[in-house]
Design a protein around this motif. Structure first.
Motif, short mmCIF file in Angstrom:
data_model
loop_
_atom_site.label_atom_id
_atom_site.label_comp_id
_atom_site.label_asym_id
_atom_site.label_seq_id
_atom_site.Cartn_x
_atom_site.Cartn_y
_atom_site.Cartn_z
N GLY A 1 32.03 38.67 42.63
CA GLY A 1 31.71 38.53 41.21
C GLY A 1 31.99 39.80 40.45
O GLY A 1 32.55 39.78 39.35
N MET A 2 31.65 40.92 41.05
CA MET A 2 31.87 42.21 40.39
C MET A 2 33.37 42.46 40.21
O MET A 2 33.81 42.92 39.16
N ALA A 3 34.13 42.15 41.25
CA ALA A 3 35.57 42.36 41.18
C ALA A 3 36.18 41.48 40.08
O ALA A 3 37.03 41.94 39.31
N LEU A 4 35.72 40.23 40.00
CA LEU A 4 36.25 39.32 38.97
C LEU A 4 35.89 39.82 37.57
O LEU A 4 36.72 39.78 36.65
N ALA A 5 34.65 40.30 37.42
CA ALA A 5 34.23 40.80 36.12
C ALA A 5 35.04 42.04 35.73
O ALA A 5 35.44 42.20 34.57
N LEU A 6 35.30 42.90 36.70
CA LEU A 6 36.10 44.10 36.41
C LEU A 6 37.54 43.72 36.06
O LEU A 6 38.14 44.32 35.15
N LEU A 7 38.06 42.73 36.76
CA LEU A 7 39.41 42.27 36.45
C LEU A 7 39.47 41.76 35.01
O LEU A 7 40.40 42.09 34.26
N ALA A 8 38.46 40.99 34.64
CA ALA A 8 38.39 40.50 33.26
C ALA A 8 38.27 41.67 32.30
O ALA A 8 38.89 41.67 31.21
N GLY A 9 37.49 42.68 32.69
CA GLY A 9 37.33 43.88 31.86
C GLY A 9 38.66 44.60 31.66
O GLY A 9 38.97 45.07 30.56
#
Lengths: 694, 524
Positions: free
Chosen positions: A174-182
């Protein structure tokens, strides 16, 4: 070439993707047309600087070794064991049933790799490396400069969480996906405000259903970025979305509770108390930004930004960072929970000898100090949040009780329970048989009762508990195996086959399922299976209803099992342990004559101790029907008696000096437990000792 | 670098697609080499051989339980509709379009399937063809049921779902995750109408209540009154759609040391009727006698009789001697008056206990379950379906029973189909079975609800509860049902009929089953 000696500028450009230098200033960081490093840089036509990938590769490699050797994905797998079923139906159900379901499903899928420890370690290392790289890219996007070291700070915190067994894979995903979106948002912000709006609007409906809580993290990253760029409207939208989307989609549409809607799949799930590390991981991002602003401000004041002076320096800094990360991981490694996990894993696999070896740190020796064991024994792992929902990636909430329960069962299975029960820190009031009484405590705790009930031959009760656990924590592989065994014992091979087929749908357990399938096909009742053939003679032959208000107490259950089969060694051992733990030495004495019926050629040590204690307290003459108490026990009891006499006895005095005098030699005896209410460590008894009521 | 990555990704994607496409290919394996003919049809699972199916059922996917690597099948129906299918492995999935044409052409006729299979060694074996008969009468297009774990005392997830019987589409009517994992059960529809349903809720937050959906209107009715302290269970709509009969029960569960583990005993049980328009709970002493246990209400199709089961109240220790009779009482819905009590089937005669009476839509037959004792027949392996001819008073044990529990049955709207829950596959998990019921009153070999995955039932760890036919999809949204359960605006307290005397608050409301939330130590 002016500032980098030895003509290494091209190399640096390659590995760090550094922009060309002009007059000691990085081209990409020069704020043209009124922009600055922290302000409105959207109109800059700058070439974005990047850091290279090799530090991440180095970081991944070291973390891979650290996780593989130091933490042990096998233990992690045992701890987490999220339910993961292959197949389109499971994928659709997993992704659609709850906000963040896709991340959970993906996390569960990746956790399957832990079953092959080095592959699991690689996956974790890659995930951490990915998070480090994305953090760096996001910071670069926001500040316009690479922040390799700052980007690794959150990963160090994640590694410390992992070292404490408190990092679910789903949260990392989840964190990786959120960072990717960021990062995508950061790229959009650089173009135009409208593109940023559009990107945020497009990412929101994709990211929230897929991740749940991590969407908040993304919204916070976007908010920070917008504030940094002084796009107040965009910032307001990001902030508002962070609050509103989980409410509207998670709570109103998906009917999640507030915790699921806002915090699902964030790091807080496993980080029990006080959740400092999880909070710090997320807080690191704004703090790093503040730090970056300060550095930029200082750099502007000095008319020069900090520069990387040489590749050696760059390498040294990267290496230092990796060492720091691993050192943090090592420093925070929770060895105590590691011990409990190892014991639990071996006990679940019925590797009794290995379980007892893993439990060695708990075993008493004359050199054992109370302090050592205090730390080991009192562990705050039982979480009040269990289970958030059934069938999720909830970990086993291991505790001291579960450890002791495993040890006692391992001792019994090794035929050593009545000789070594008090070699481990027993506590008065705990059950020797069932870890928890019926309907008390989280249901995963009851899963520990399945094995002991099975070994006792109380198969229907084991079935009941196993089905309760199935309803609560889902088809964990170890549970499916036990259910298969239960139904094979109940001569319901078709039911057993359903559980085996379900096990086969879990990729990491396919081989195991195939072995089960072959066994059930060749021998539906498992008549030739060693475990089944041990249990079968102990099973009830006549029906009865134990209780109409719940399951019956341990003693009653054990006596009934012995009545059903007077040679049930497991029931006998646990009954004796029950009497020992409850100071019923009179009952022990009564059973001495029948020891031979259970295969004992000598009296077990703790029974000898109980018999001697009974004789001492009652003054009765012992009639052991031909059984002898060993000379070693007799001599030891004499010494025990002498120490008490020498200390002037126990009555009416502070017993602590006596206890301290006895502990070095007698702490692993029934006598010590009998006098002080515990074996050799207990903290709670301090209070009782102070009150003079041992 | 970036371009290279894109190219590699595209290449991998193409390979993946090719693998999926080619892997699923059903290219015809040529029947070459030695061919051995067997004088038996192939073993298949689920076993759909020689069953009677409705002309609107979804394709019957199954698995060949034979040692073969590939298969080839000739499938033909009436009117020369015929096709040859091939496949790798043992899974047989019949294409939907072909299945539709097969059923359309074969209604009232027969479908035949002739299989050949290839061994590992390359040799082929040909099996005898087997038949599937297609009835003329369609089944209701939807089936509603509850999905739950095999619960002993504590449940986690449960949901009430509906399955489109003409396809494999399944949707949730209500999931308990949306209202804190509380219990939802005993769903019942008025005359199979999906727009009018009632279901029971037992919640820590909002208590025990009945959700009534009538068209777009939904209410949460508290049916417990000064007469019946327990909330409703086993509810059934009156044919006029304005009354719902229910049982108010006090249940306990206990466990056996050998054999089938779970058992249930009713300590108290009375019947009452909720009058929807008046918002009243009414009853009569004949169906709520404190010395008797009355349960499982069922209306006759014309609404003039209430059928139910009744047994004398006994202490729990005598649970093996509690056997229920089949009773009925006349009822005038217009005047809300009751007639005389009649015993239709006495346990003294049958030596068995009657449960779950369900009258056929034409009013001629009454389908019921009998087991050795008690009323929770799904926990009794000896439970079997029986059919009572109400015109002659004679009953027979149906030939569709198995040696495991067969219970919880329901009629289709046209009376030609029966759905019932059976544990025949494995003894633990209940699955819905459909059986054709012909005009002569014969029930035909049942078949399990078809699933898209031929191996679905082999590893599915949930049970199907209370299957009920519905004439269409339930359109009231899960969201509205959840709001009805959780929000105060939907609350409605039923009144007690003034003509009914209030009882002492003696009947407790507790149930032996509980949610994960109710376990001490678990979160609230």
């Amino acid at each position: 070439m002016e500032t980098t000696p030895n003509g290494l500028e091209p190399l640096l450009k390659t590995v760090w993707h550094l922009p060309a230098r002009r007059g000691g200033r990085l081209v990409g960081t020069e704020p043209p047309r009124g922009g600055d490093a922290t302000g409105r840089m959207d109109q800059c036509s700058i070439k974005e600087p990047r850091s290279g990938t090799w530090p991440y590769a180095l970081l991944c490699a070291v973390m891979w070794l650290f996780i593989g050797l130091g933490i042990g994905p096998a233990q992690l797998y045992h701890h987490q064991t999220p339910v993961f079923m292959s197949g389109i139906d499971s994928l659709v159900e997993g992704c659609s049933s709850v906000a963040g379901g896709m991340t959970e499903y993906l996390g569960a899928a990746l956790t399957q790799t832990f079953h092959r420890p080095w592959l699991g370690a690689l996956i974790l290392a890659l995930l951490l490396g990915c998070i480090a790289m994305l953090s760096n890219r996001w910071l670069t996007g926001v500040t316009g400069r690479p922040h390799l070291f700052a980007g690794i700070v959150p990963v160090v915190l994640l590694l410390t969480l992992l070292s404490g067994w408190a990092l679910p894979v789903a949260s990392m995903v989840g964190m990786a996906l959120a960072l990717l979106a960021g990062v995508l948002f950061a790229a959009a912000v650089k173009k135009t405000t409208w593109l940023a709006f559009a990107t945020f609007a497009l990412l929101t409906p994709a990211l929230y259903p897929a991740t749940a809580g991590p969407y908040l993290f993304f919204a916070a990253l976007a908010l920070l970025h917008a504030v940094m760029r002084r796009r107040w409207l965009l910032a307001a939208l990001c902030g508002l979305s962070g609050v509103a989307v989980p409410y509207l989609v998670g709570i109103r549409l998906w009917h999640c509770n507030a915790r699921e809607a806002y915090l699902g799949n964030l790091l807080f799930e496993y980080d029990y108390n006080p959740q400092i590390l999880s909070t710090a991981t997320y807080a690191a991002y704004p703090l790093i930004l503040v730090w970056a602003v300060m550095v930029a401000w200082r750099g502007r004041r000095n008319a020069e930004l900090p520069a990387i002076h040489s590749p050696h320096m760059a390498f040294a800094r990267a290496a230092a960072l990796v060492v720091w990360a691993v050192a943090c991981g090592l420093a925070t490694h929770d060895a105590r929970l590691g011990t409990i996990l190892r014991v639990d894993r071996h006990a679940r696999d019925r590797e009794w000898e290995q379980a007892l070896s893993a439990a060695a740190p708990m075993r008493w020796s004359p050199s054992t100090t109370v302090g050592q064991l205090k730390d080991l024994v009192y562990l705050p792992y039982l979480s009040p949040r269990f289970p958030r929902t059934a069938q999720q990636s909830v970990p086993l909430r291991l505790s001291y009780e579960s450890l002791l329960h495993n040890v006692n069962l391992a001792l019994q299975q090794q035929g050593r329970l009545l000789d070594e029960l008090f070699c481990y820190p027993q506590v008065m009031g705990m059950s020797a048989v069932r870890m928890l009484p019926d309907n008390v405590g989280p249901y995963v705790a009851h899963s520990y009762n399945i094995d002991v009930l099975l070994h006792l031959g109380h198969v229907n009760e084991a079935e009941r508990v196993a089905c309760e656990v199935l309803a609560n924590i889902g088809p964990r592989p170890w549970l499916l195996e036990r259910l298969a065994m239960i139904y094979a014992l109940k001569d319901q091979p078709a039911t057993a086959a359903v559980f085996v087929a379900s096990l086969a749908r879990q990729p990491a357990h396919r081989d195991q399922a195939n072995r089960w399938r072959e066994a059930l096909t060749a021998d539906p009742g498992l008549k030739n299976n060693i475990l089944a053939s041990e249990i079968r003679p102990y099973m009830y032959r006549e029906d009865f209803v134990g209780s109409y208000i719940g399951s019956h107490p341990d003693e009653e259950m054990l006596l009934r099992l012995l009545h059903n089969n007077p040679h049930n060694r497991v029931a006998f051992d646990f009954l004796m342990a029950h009497y020992l733990l409850n100071l019923r030495h009179d009952q022990i004495l009564r059973r001495v004559p029948v020891l031979g019926e259970f295969g004992y050629d000598r009296m077990p040590r703790h029974m000898e101790e109980a018999v001697l204690m009974h004789a001492k307290l009652t003054g009765d003459r012992l009639d052991l029907r031909g059984r002898q108490i060993s000379s070693a026990t007799l001599q030891r009891f004499q010494r025990f008696d002498q120490v008490i006499e020498r200390m002037g006895g126990l009555s009416g005095k502070d017993p602590r000096p006596v206890r301290d005098a006895l502990r070095p030699e007698f702490a692993d005896t029934y006598w010590f437990y009998c006098l002080f209410g515990n074996t050799f460590f207990e903290v709670e008894s301090e209070q009782r000792l102070k009150e003079g009521t041992p | 670098m970036r371009r290279t990555c894109v190219v590699i990704l595209l290449a991998l994607l193409s390979l993946g697609i090719a693998w999926v496409v080619l892997g699923r290919s059903t290219a015809a394996p040529a029947i070459t080499g030695p061919l051995t003919r067997l004088d038996r049809p192939p073993c298949i699972t689920p076993d759909y051989r020689e069953v009677v199916i409705p002309p609107n059922i979804a394709p019957l996917h199954f698995r060949l339980a034979e040692q073969i690597n590939d298969w080839s099948a000739e499938i033909w129906g009436e009117q020369n509709v015929r096709r040859t299918l091939h496949g790798k492995g043992t899974d047989v999935r019949i294409p939907t379009s072909f299945w539709r044409s097969l059923l359309d052409s074969s209604a009232g006729g027969t479908i035949r399937l002739a299989f050949s299979g290839r061994h590992e060694d390359g040799g082929w074996i040909a099996f005898e063809p087997f038949e599937i008969r297609v009835a003329r009468e369609p089944v209701d297009p939807y089936l509603a049921y509850r999905i739950i774990d095999p619960v002993f005392g504590c449940w986690g997830h449960m949901s009430i779902r509906q399955r489109d019987l003409t396809s494999f589409a399944e949707t949730a009517i209500l999931r308990n995750r949306t209202f804190a994992y509380d219990c939802s059960n005993c769903h019942t529809f008025h005359a199979h109408d999906p727009s009018r349903l009632a279901l029971q809720i037992r919640s820590q937050d909002v208590g025990a209540c009945m959700v009534v959906a009538d068209g777009g209107q939904t209410t949460r009715v508290y049916t417990a009154t000064e007469f019946n302290r327990s909330a409703a269970a086993y509810s059934r709509w009156h044919p006029n759609g304005r009354a719902i009969a229910f049982a108010a029960i006090k249940v306990m569960q206990f466990f056996h040391a050998i054999g089938h583990t779970r058992d249930v005993f009713d300590e108290a049980s009375d019947l009452a009727v909720y009058l929807v328009d008046e918002n009243l709970v009414t009853t009569t002493p004949a169906i709520s006698d404190p010395d008797w246990l009355e349960t499982y209400p069922e209306w006759s199709p014309d609404g003039s009789y209430l059928y139910f089961c009744r047994a004398p109240q006994k202490p729990v220790e005598e649970f093996r001697t509690v056997k229920y009779d089949l009773m009925r009482i006349a009822y005038n819905a217009r005047t809300n008056t009751w007639g005389e009590l009649e015993t239709i089937l006495s346990s003294a005669d049958t030596q068995l206990s009657v449960t779950h009476p369900r009258v056929s839509p034409d009013g001629r037959y009454l389908l019921f379950t009998m087991c050795e004792y008690g009323n929770f027949s799904i926990y009794r392996p000896d439970s079997d379906l029986h059919l009572l001819d109400l015109t002659t008073g004679k009953y027979v044990k149906l030939p569709i029973n198995s040696d495991r529990a067969d219970s919880y049955h329901s009629w289709s709207t046209n009376g030609r189909w029966i759905v019932f829950s059976s544990k025949r596959r494995d003894g633990l998990f209940t699955h819905p079975y459909l059986s054709y019921f012909d005009e002569q009153g014969n029930a035909h070999r049942p078949f399990i609800l078809p699933q898209q995955d031929p191996g679905f039932y082999e590893s599915y760890l949930k049970v199907f509860n209370v299957p009920e036919f519905v004439t269409g999809p339930v359109r009231v949204s899960p969201n509205l049902l959840t709001r009805t359960i959780t929000e105060p605006d939907f609350r409605q307290q039923a009144e007690l009929d003034p003509q009914v005397t209030a009882r002492d608050a003696g009947t407790p409301r507790d149930m032996p089953w509980h949610s994960v939330r109710e376990v001490p130590g678990n979160p609230r």
